[in-house]
Design an enzyme around this catalytic site. Structure first.
Site, PDB file in Angstrom:
ATOM      1  N   HIS A  82      59.402  24.981  40.939  1.00 50.66           N
ATOM      2  CA  HIS A  82      58.241  25.797  41.328  1.00 50.66           C
ATOM      3  C   HIS A  82      56.943  24.989  41.224  1.00 50.66           C
ATOM      4  O   HIS A  82      56.295  25.005  40.182  1.00 50.66           O
ATOM      5  CB  HIS A  82      58.150  27.025  40.434  1.00 50.66           C
ATOM      6  N   THR A  94      27.349  54.648  31.581  1.00 51.91           N
ATOM      7  CA  THR A  94      27.770  53.857  30.415  1.00 51.91           C
ATOM      8  C   THR A  94      28.642  54.638  29.430  1.00 51.91           C
ATOM      9  O   THR A  94      29.147  54.081  28.473  1.00 51.91           O
ATOM     10  CB  THR A  94      26.553  53.319  29.629  1.00 51.91           C
ATOM     11  N   LYS A  95      28.804  55.939  29.685  1.00 52.38           N
ATOM     12  CA  LYS A  95      29.537  56.765  28.708  1.00 52.38           C
ATOM     13  C   LYS A  95      30.964  56.266  28.445  1.00 52.38           C
ATOM     14  O   LYS A  95      31.379  56.190  27.281  1.00 52.38           O
ATOM     15  CB  LYS A  95      29.546  58.229  29.169  1.00 52.38           C
ATOM     16  N   ASP A 136      31.367  42.757  40.302  1.00 51.50           N
ATOM     17  CA  ASP A 136      32.459  42.437  41.230  1.00 51.50           C
ATOM     18  C   ASP A 136      32.097  41.199  42.065  1.00 51.50           C
ATOM     19  O   ASP A 136      30.969  41.093  42.534  1.00 51.50           O
ATOM     20  CB  ASP A 136      32.706  43.601  42.210  1.00 51.50           C
ATOM     21  N   SER A 174      42.889  49.783  32.730  1.00 51.30           N
ATOM     22  CA  SER A 174      43.483  48.448  32.820  1.00 51.30           C
ATOM     23  C   SER A 174      43.068  47.831  34.157  1.00 51.30           C
ATOM     24  O   SER A 174      42.457  48.499  34.990  1.00 51.30           O
ATOM     25  CB  SER A 174      44.996  48.545  32.717  1.00 51.30           C
ATOM     26  N   GLU A 205      54.190  25.674  42.374  1.00 50.96           N
ATOM     27  CA  GLU A 205      53.000  26.537  42.308  1.00 50.96           C
ATOM     28  C   GLU A 205      52.426  26.669  40.895  1.00 50.96           C
ATOM     29  O   GLU A 205      51.260  27.001  40.732  1.00 50.96           O
ATOM     30  CB  GLU A 205      53.306  27.926  42.896  1.00 50.96           C
ATOM     31  N   CYS A 256      62.497  27.102  45.528  1.00 50.27           N
ATOM     32  CA  CYS A 256      63.576  27.671  44.721  1.00 50.27           C
ATOM     33  C   CYS A 256      64.568  28.428  45.601  1.00 50.27           C
ATOM     34  O   CYS A 256      65.350  27.807  46.307  1.00 50.27           O
ATOM     35  CB  CYS A 256      62.999  28.520  43.600  1.00 50.27           C
ATOM     36  N   GLU A 284      43.956  37.110  24.319  1.00 44.66           N
ATOM     37  CA  GLU A 284      43.724  38.339  25.084  1.00 44.66           C
ATOM     38  C   GLU A 284      44.774  39.364  24.671  1.00 44.66           C
ATOM     39  O   GLU A 284      45.950  39.032  24.557  1.00 44.66           O
ATOM     40  CB  GLU A 284      43.859  38.033  26.584  1.00 44.66           C
ATOM     41  N   GLY A 304      41.939  39.024  31.842  1.00 41.59           N
ATOM     42  CA  GLY A 304      42.503  37.670  31.893  1.00 41.59           C
ATOM     43  C   GLY A 304      41.496  36.685  32.464  1.00 41.59           C
ATOM     44  O   GLY A 304      41.355  35.564  31.983  1.00 41.59           O
ATOM     45  N   GLN A 346      67.279  27.008  48.487  1.00 44.59           N
ATOM     46  CA  GLN A 346      68.703  27.364  48.580  1.00 44.59           C
ATOM     47  C   GLN A 346      69.016  27.925  49.965  1.00 44.59           C
ATOM     48  O   GLN A 346      70.035  27.587  50.580  1.00 44.59           O
ATOM     49  CB  GLN A 346      69.046  28.378  47.479  1.00 44.59           C
TER      50      GLN A 346
END
Ligand code: GLN
Length: 531
Positions: free
Chosen positions: A508, A189-190, A241, A13, A510, A382, A141, A18, A386
């Site tokens: 929010h 590649t295995k 990468d 994972s 963002e 948020c 996905e 994504g 407060q």
């Protein structure tokens, strides 16, 4: 008719499925198609709203108030389309609805089974996303890794969709890891071969393999994967990468990933319009300034818990050619006898984002106090709003025991209190004040100069609110209530004039920032932090 692309993952994972799904979506959109996105999460929670941020990272809230996986944040940032309740489906959602139907008698006479009842439910969710979005292409996905017990029903449903819709309407992308072995210094590649064998054993032959690796695959390696996995060599897409995730769509474009999909669908390949995106990479790769922003939170060990906040800071940085160095500060560590001048020595702005529960609260209040007294630009979100109000009530208005009922249910001065509508709620899941609400902005305020509009809509996720009983007193002492939800008279934005920058919001922002279009509240926060 809608076409369907499915993105699965193999080997491990955290491969960036994504981002792969988002990148393909961006490219297809750039060719003029309407694209919609969806994520399947095989866990049994109905949604991630009840999970700890340490477990799951941020909960991304859509405009319609769905609490969803953080990958949806990537989707929205890449394709700049609003997603909704059809965009995040979990095992919990599927089973809840199957069991509800069974109790209603909808399956009367039948033994309710994984196949066909659960798989039908899953298929319906895919088709529903296509119908409600009216998209040309839906990209779905599938969370987790091929071979996981939890995702079997989802994979089986996808197999059936391929069978029903044919190869001209469905496309399978399988992302895998091609590790580099130090010593022999070669890529292997295995694991990819094995993961494709696993996928095939579930009845799915991928149409494209996206290989995540530290260096590009050479022709020989691609040939090997092509041979063992029965796909054309050009359908193996290198996902090497990168330092900057916004580079990935361009890397896929150069390998014609989107063209391959469109050709299989028999769809026209018009010229891609990637100007805005290419400009973005020009900017992100050439930032010539740097500032440090302190993010004072309670989940900072896991940066993913603040993914959209961090992205939004960076987006605003792009606008001012500035790299944002985030100093992740654990608020609990500010609570003892700490020299704040030292902690914030290089800080140009302080942000206190959202959060739940009592731990670390006093540390955040100390940081806000520091920002206010030392005129350091401050943005509260948020929980951050407060606490900014509590800090002001305690230290400016002299209400020493000011607090939120969330942290002290017997609090004598509940500046932040439980919302009236929340008082009789028993279930924790899905019952916060969620999603879009209107906010009316007062002219002549910082909020107004940011938004340049009196009427805005922002996304929410909270249970507590500012207690209007204290409004007059706080206003007298100089706090400006610059944003209000008129329908319910809830405070949405507060600010302090005569400061370099001091503003906090109950919603929010963002969730609405985009790399090519930063959010107005982050924009001015970064602008004033740079000044
Ligand atoms: N815990 C606070 C509330 O429920 C703030 C929530 C948040 O920051 N998202 O109101």
């Amino acid at each position: 008719m809608t076409k369907y692309v499915f993105v699965t993952g193999g080997v491990v994972s955290g491969l960036g499925k994504g981002i792969t799904a988002s990148s393909l979506a961006l490219l297809l959109k750039s060719r003029g198609y309407k694209v919609f996105m969806q994520k399947f999460d095989p866990y049994i929670n109905v949604d991630p709203g009840t999970m700890s941020p340490f477990q799951h990272g941020e909960v991304f809230v859509t405009a319609d108030g769905s609490e969803t996986d953080l990958d949806l944040g990537h989707y929205e940032r890449f394709i700049d389309e609003e997603l909704n309740y059809t965009s995040n489906i979990t095992t919990g959602k599927i089973y809840s609805s199957v069991i509800e139907k069974e109790r209603k008698g909808d399956y009367l006479g039948a033994t309710v089974q994984i196949v066909p009842h659960v798989t039908n439910e899953i298929k319906n969710k895919v088709y529903q996303a296509g119908i409600t979005s009216n998209a040309d292409i839906v990209i779905t996905e599938i969370g987790g890794t091929i071979g996981d017990i939890e995702s079997l029903a989802f994979i089986e449903a996808l197999r059936q969709i391929r069978n029903e819709q044919g190869k001209e309407n469905t496309f399978f992308v399988h992302t895998t890891l091609v590790p580099f072995i130090y010593g022999s210094d070669e890529l292997k590649t295995k694991p990819t071969q094995h993961s494709v064998i696993e996928l095939r054993s579930l009845g799915i032959q991928p149409d494209m393999i996206v290989t995540r690796s530290p260096i590009d695959l050479d022709d020989h390696l691609k040939g090997k994967i092509a041979l063992y996995c029965s796909i054309p060599k050009e359908n193996i897409i290198d996902s090497v990468d990168v330092k900057n995730i916004y580079q990935i769509p361009i890397n896929y474009y150069n390998q014609k990933a989107d063209e391959i999909i469109l050709k299989q669908f028999g769809m026209k390949v018009s010229k891609a319009n990637l100007k805005e995106w290419e400009n973005l990479i020009q900017v992100t790769d050439n930032l010539d300034k740097e500032i440090e922003i302190a993010l004072v939170g309670k989940y900072v060990e896991l940066h993913d818990a603040y993914l959209s906040v961090a992205e939004s800071l960076r987006h605003a940085g792009y606008k001012y050619n500035t790299k944002i160095k985030i100093n992740w500060i654990d608020s609990e560590k500010l609570e003892g006898d700490v020299n704040l001048n030292k902690v914030f020595k290089n800080t140009k702005g302080i942000i206190v984002p959202g959060g739940f529960g009592e731990r670390g609260i006093e540390g955040m209040i100390k940081a806000i106090n520091y920002a206010r007294e030392n005129n350091v630009p401050f943005l509260g979100i948020c929980l951050g709003m407060q606490l900014a109000v509590i800090e002001f009530a305690r230290n400016v208005c002299g209400i020493a025991s000011a607090n939120s009922r969330e942290f002290d249910s017997m609090c004598p001065e509940p500046i932040i209190d439980l919302m009236e509508q929340q008082k009789n709620i028993i279930n924790m899941g899905g019952t916060l004040r969620l999603g879009n609400y209107d906010c009316k902005i007062k002219k002549g305020t910082l909020a107004y100069s940011d938004y340049r509009s009196e009427n805005i809509k922002e996304r929410h996720r909270h249970r507590y609110e500012f207690n209007n009983k204290y409004k007059d007193l706080l206003e007298e002492k100089g706090l400006v209530f610059s944003g209000i939800n008129e329908a319910s008279d809830l405070v949405e934005i507060v600010e302090l004039p005569n400061k370099k920058h001091f503003i906090a919001c109950q919603f929010h922002p963002e969730f609405k920032s985009r790399p090519t279009k930063c959010h107005p509240l982050f924009d001015s926060f970064i602008k004033n932090s740079i000044k």
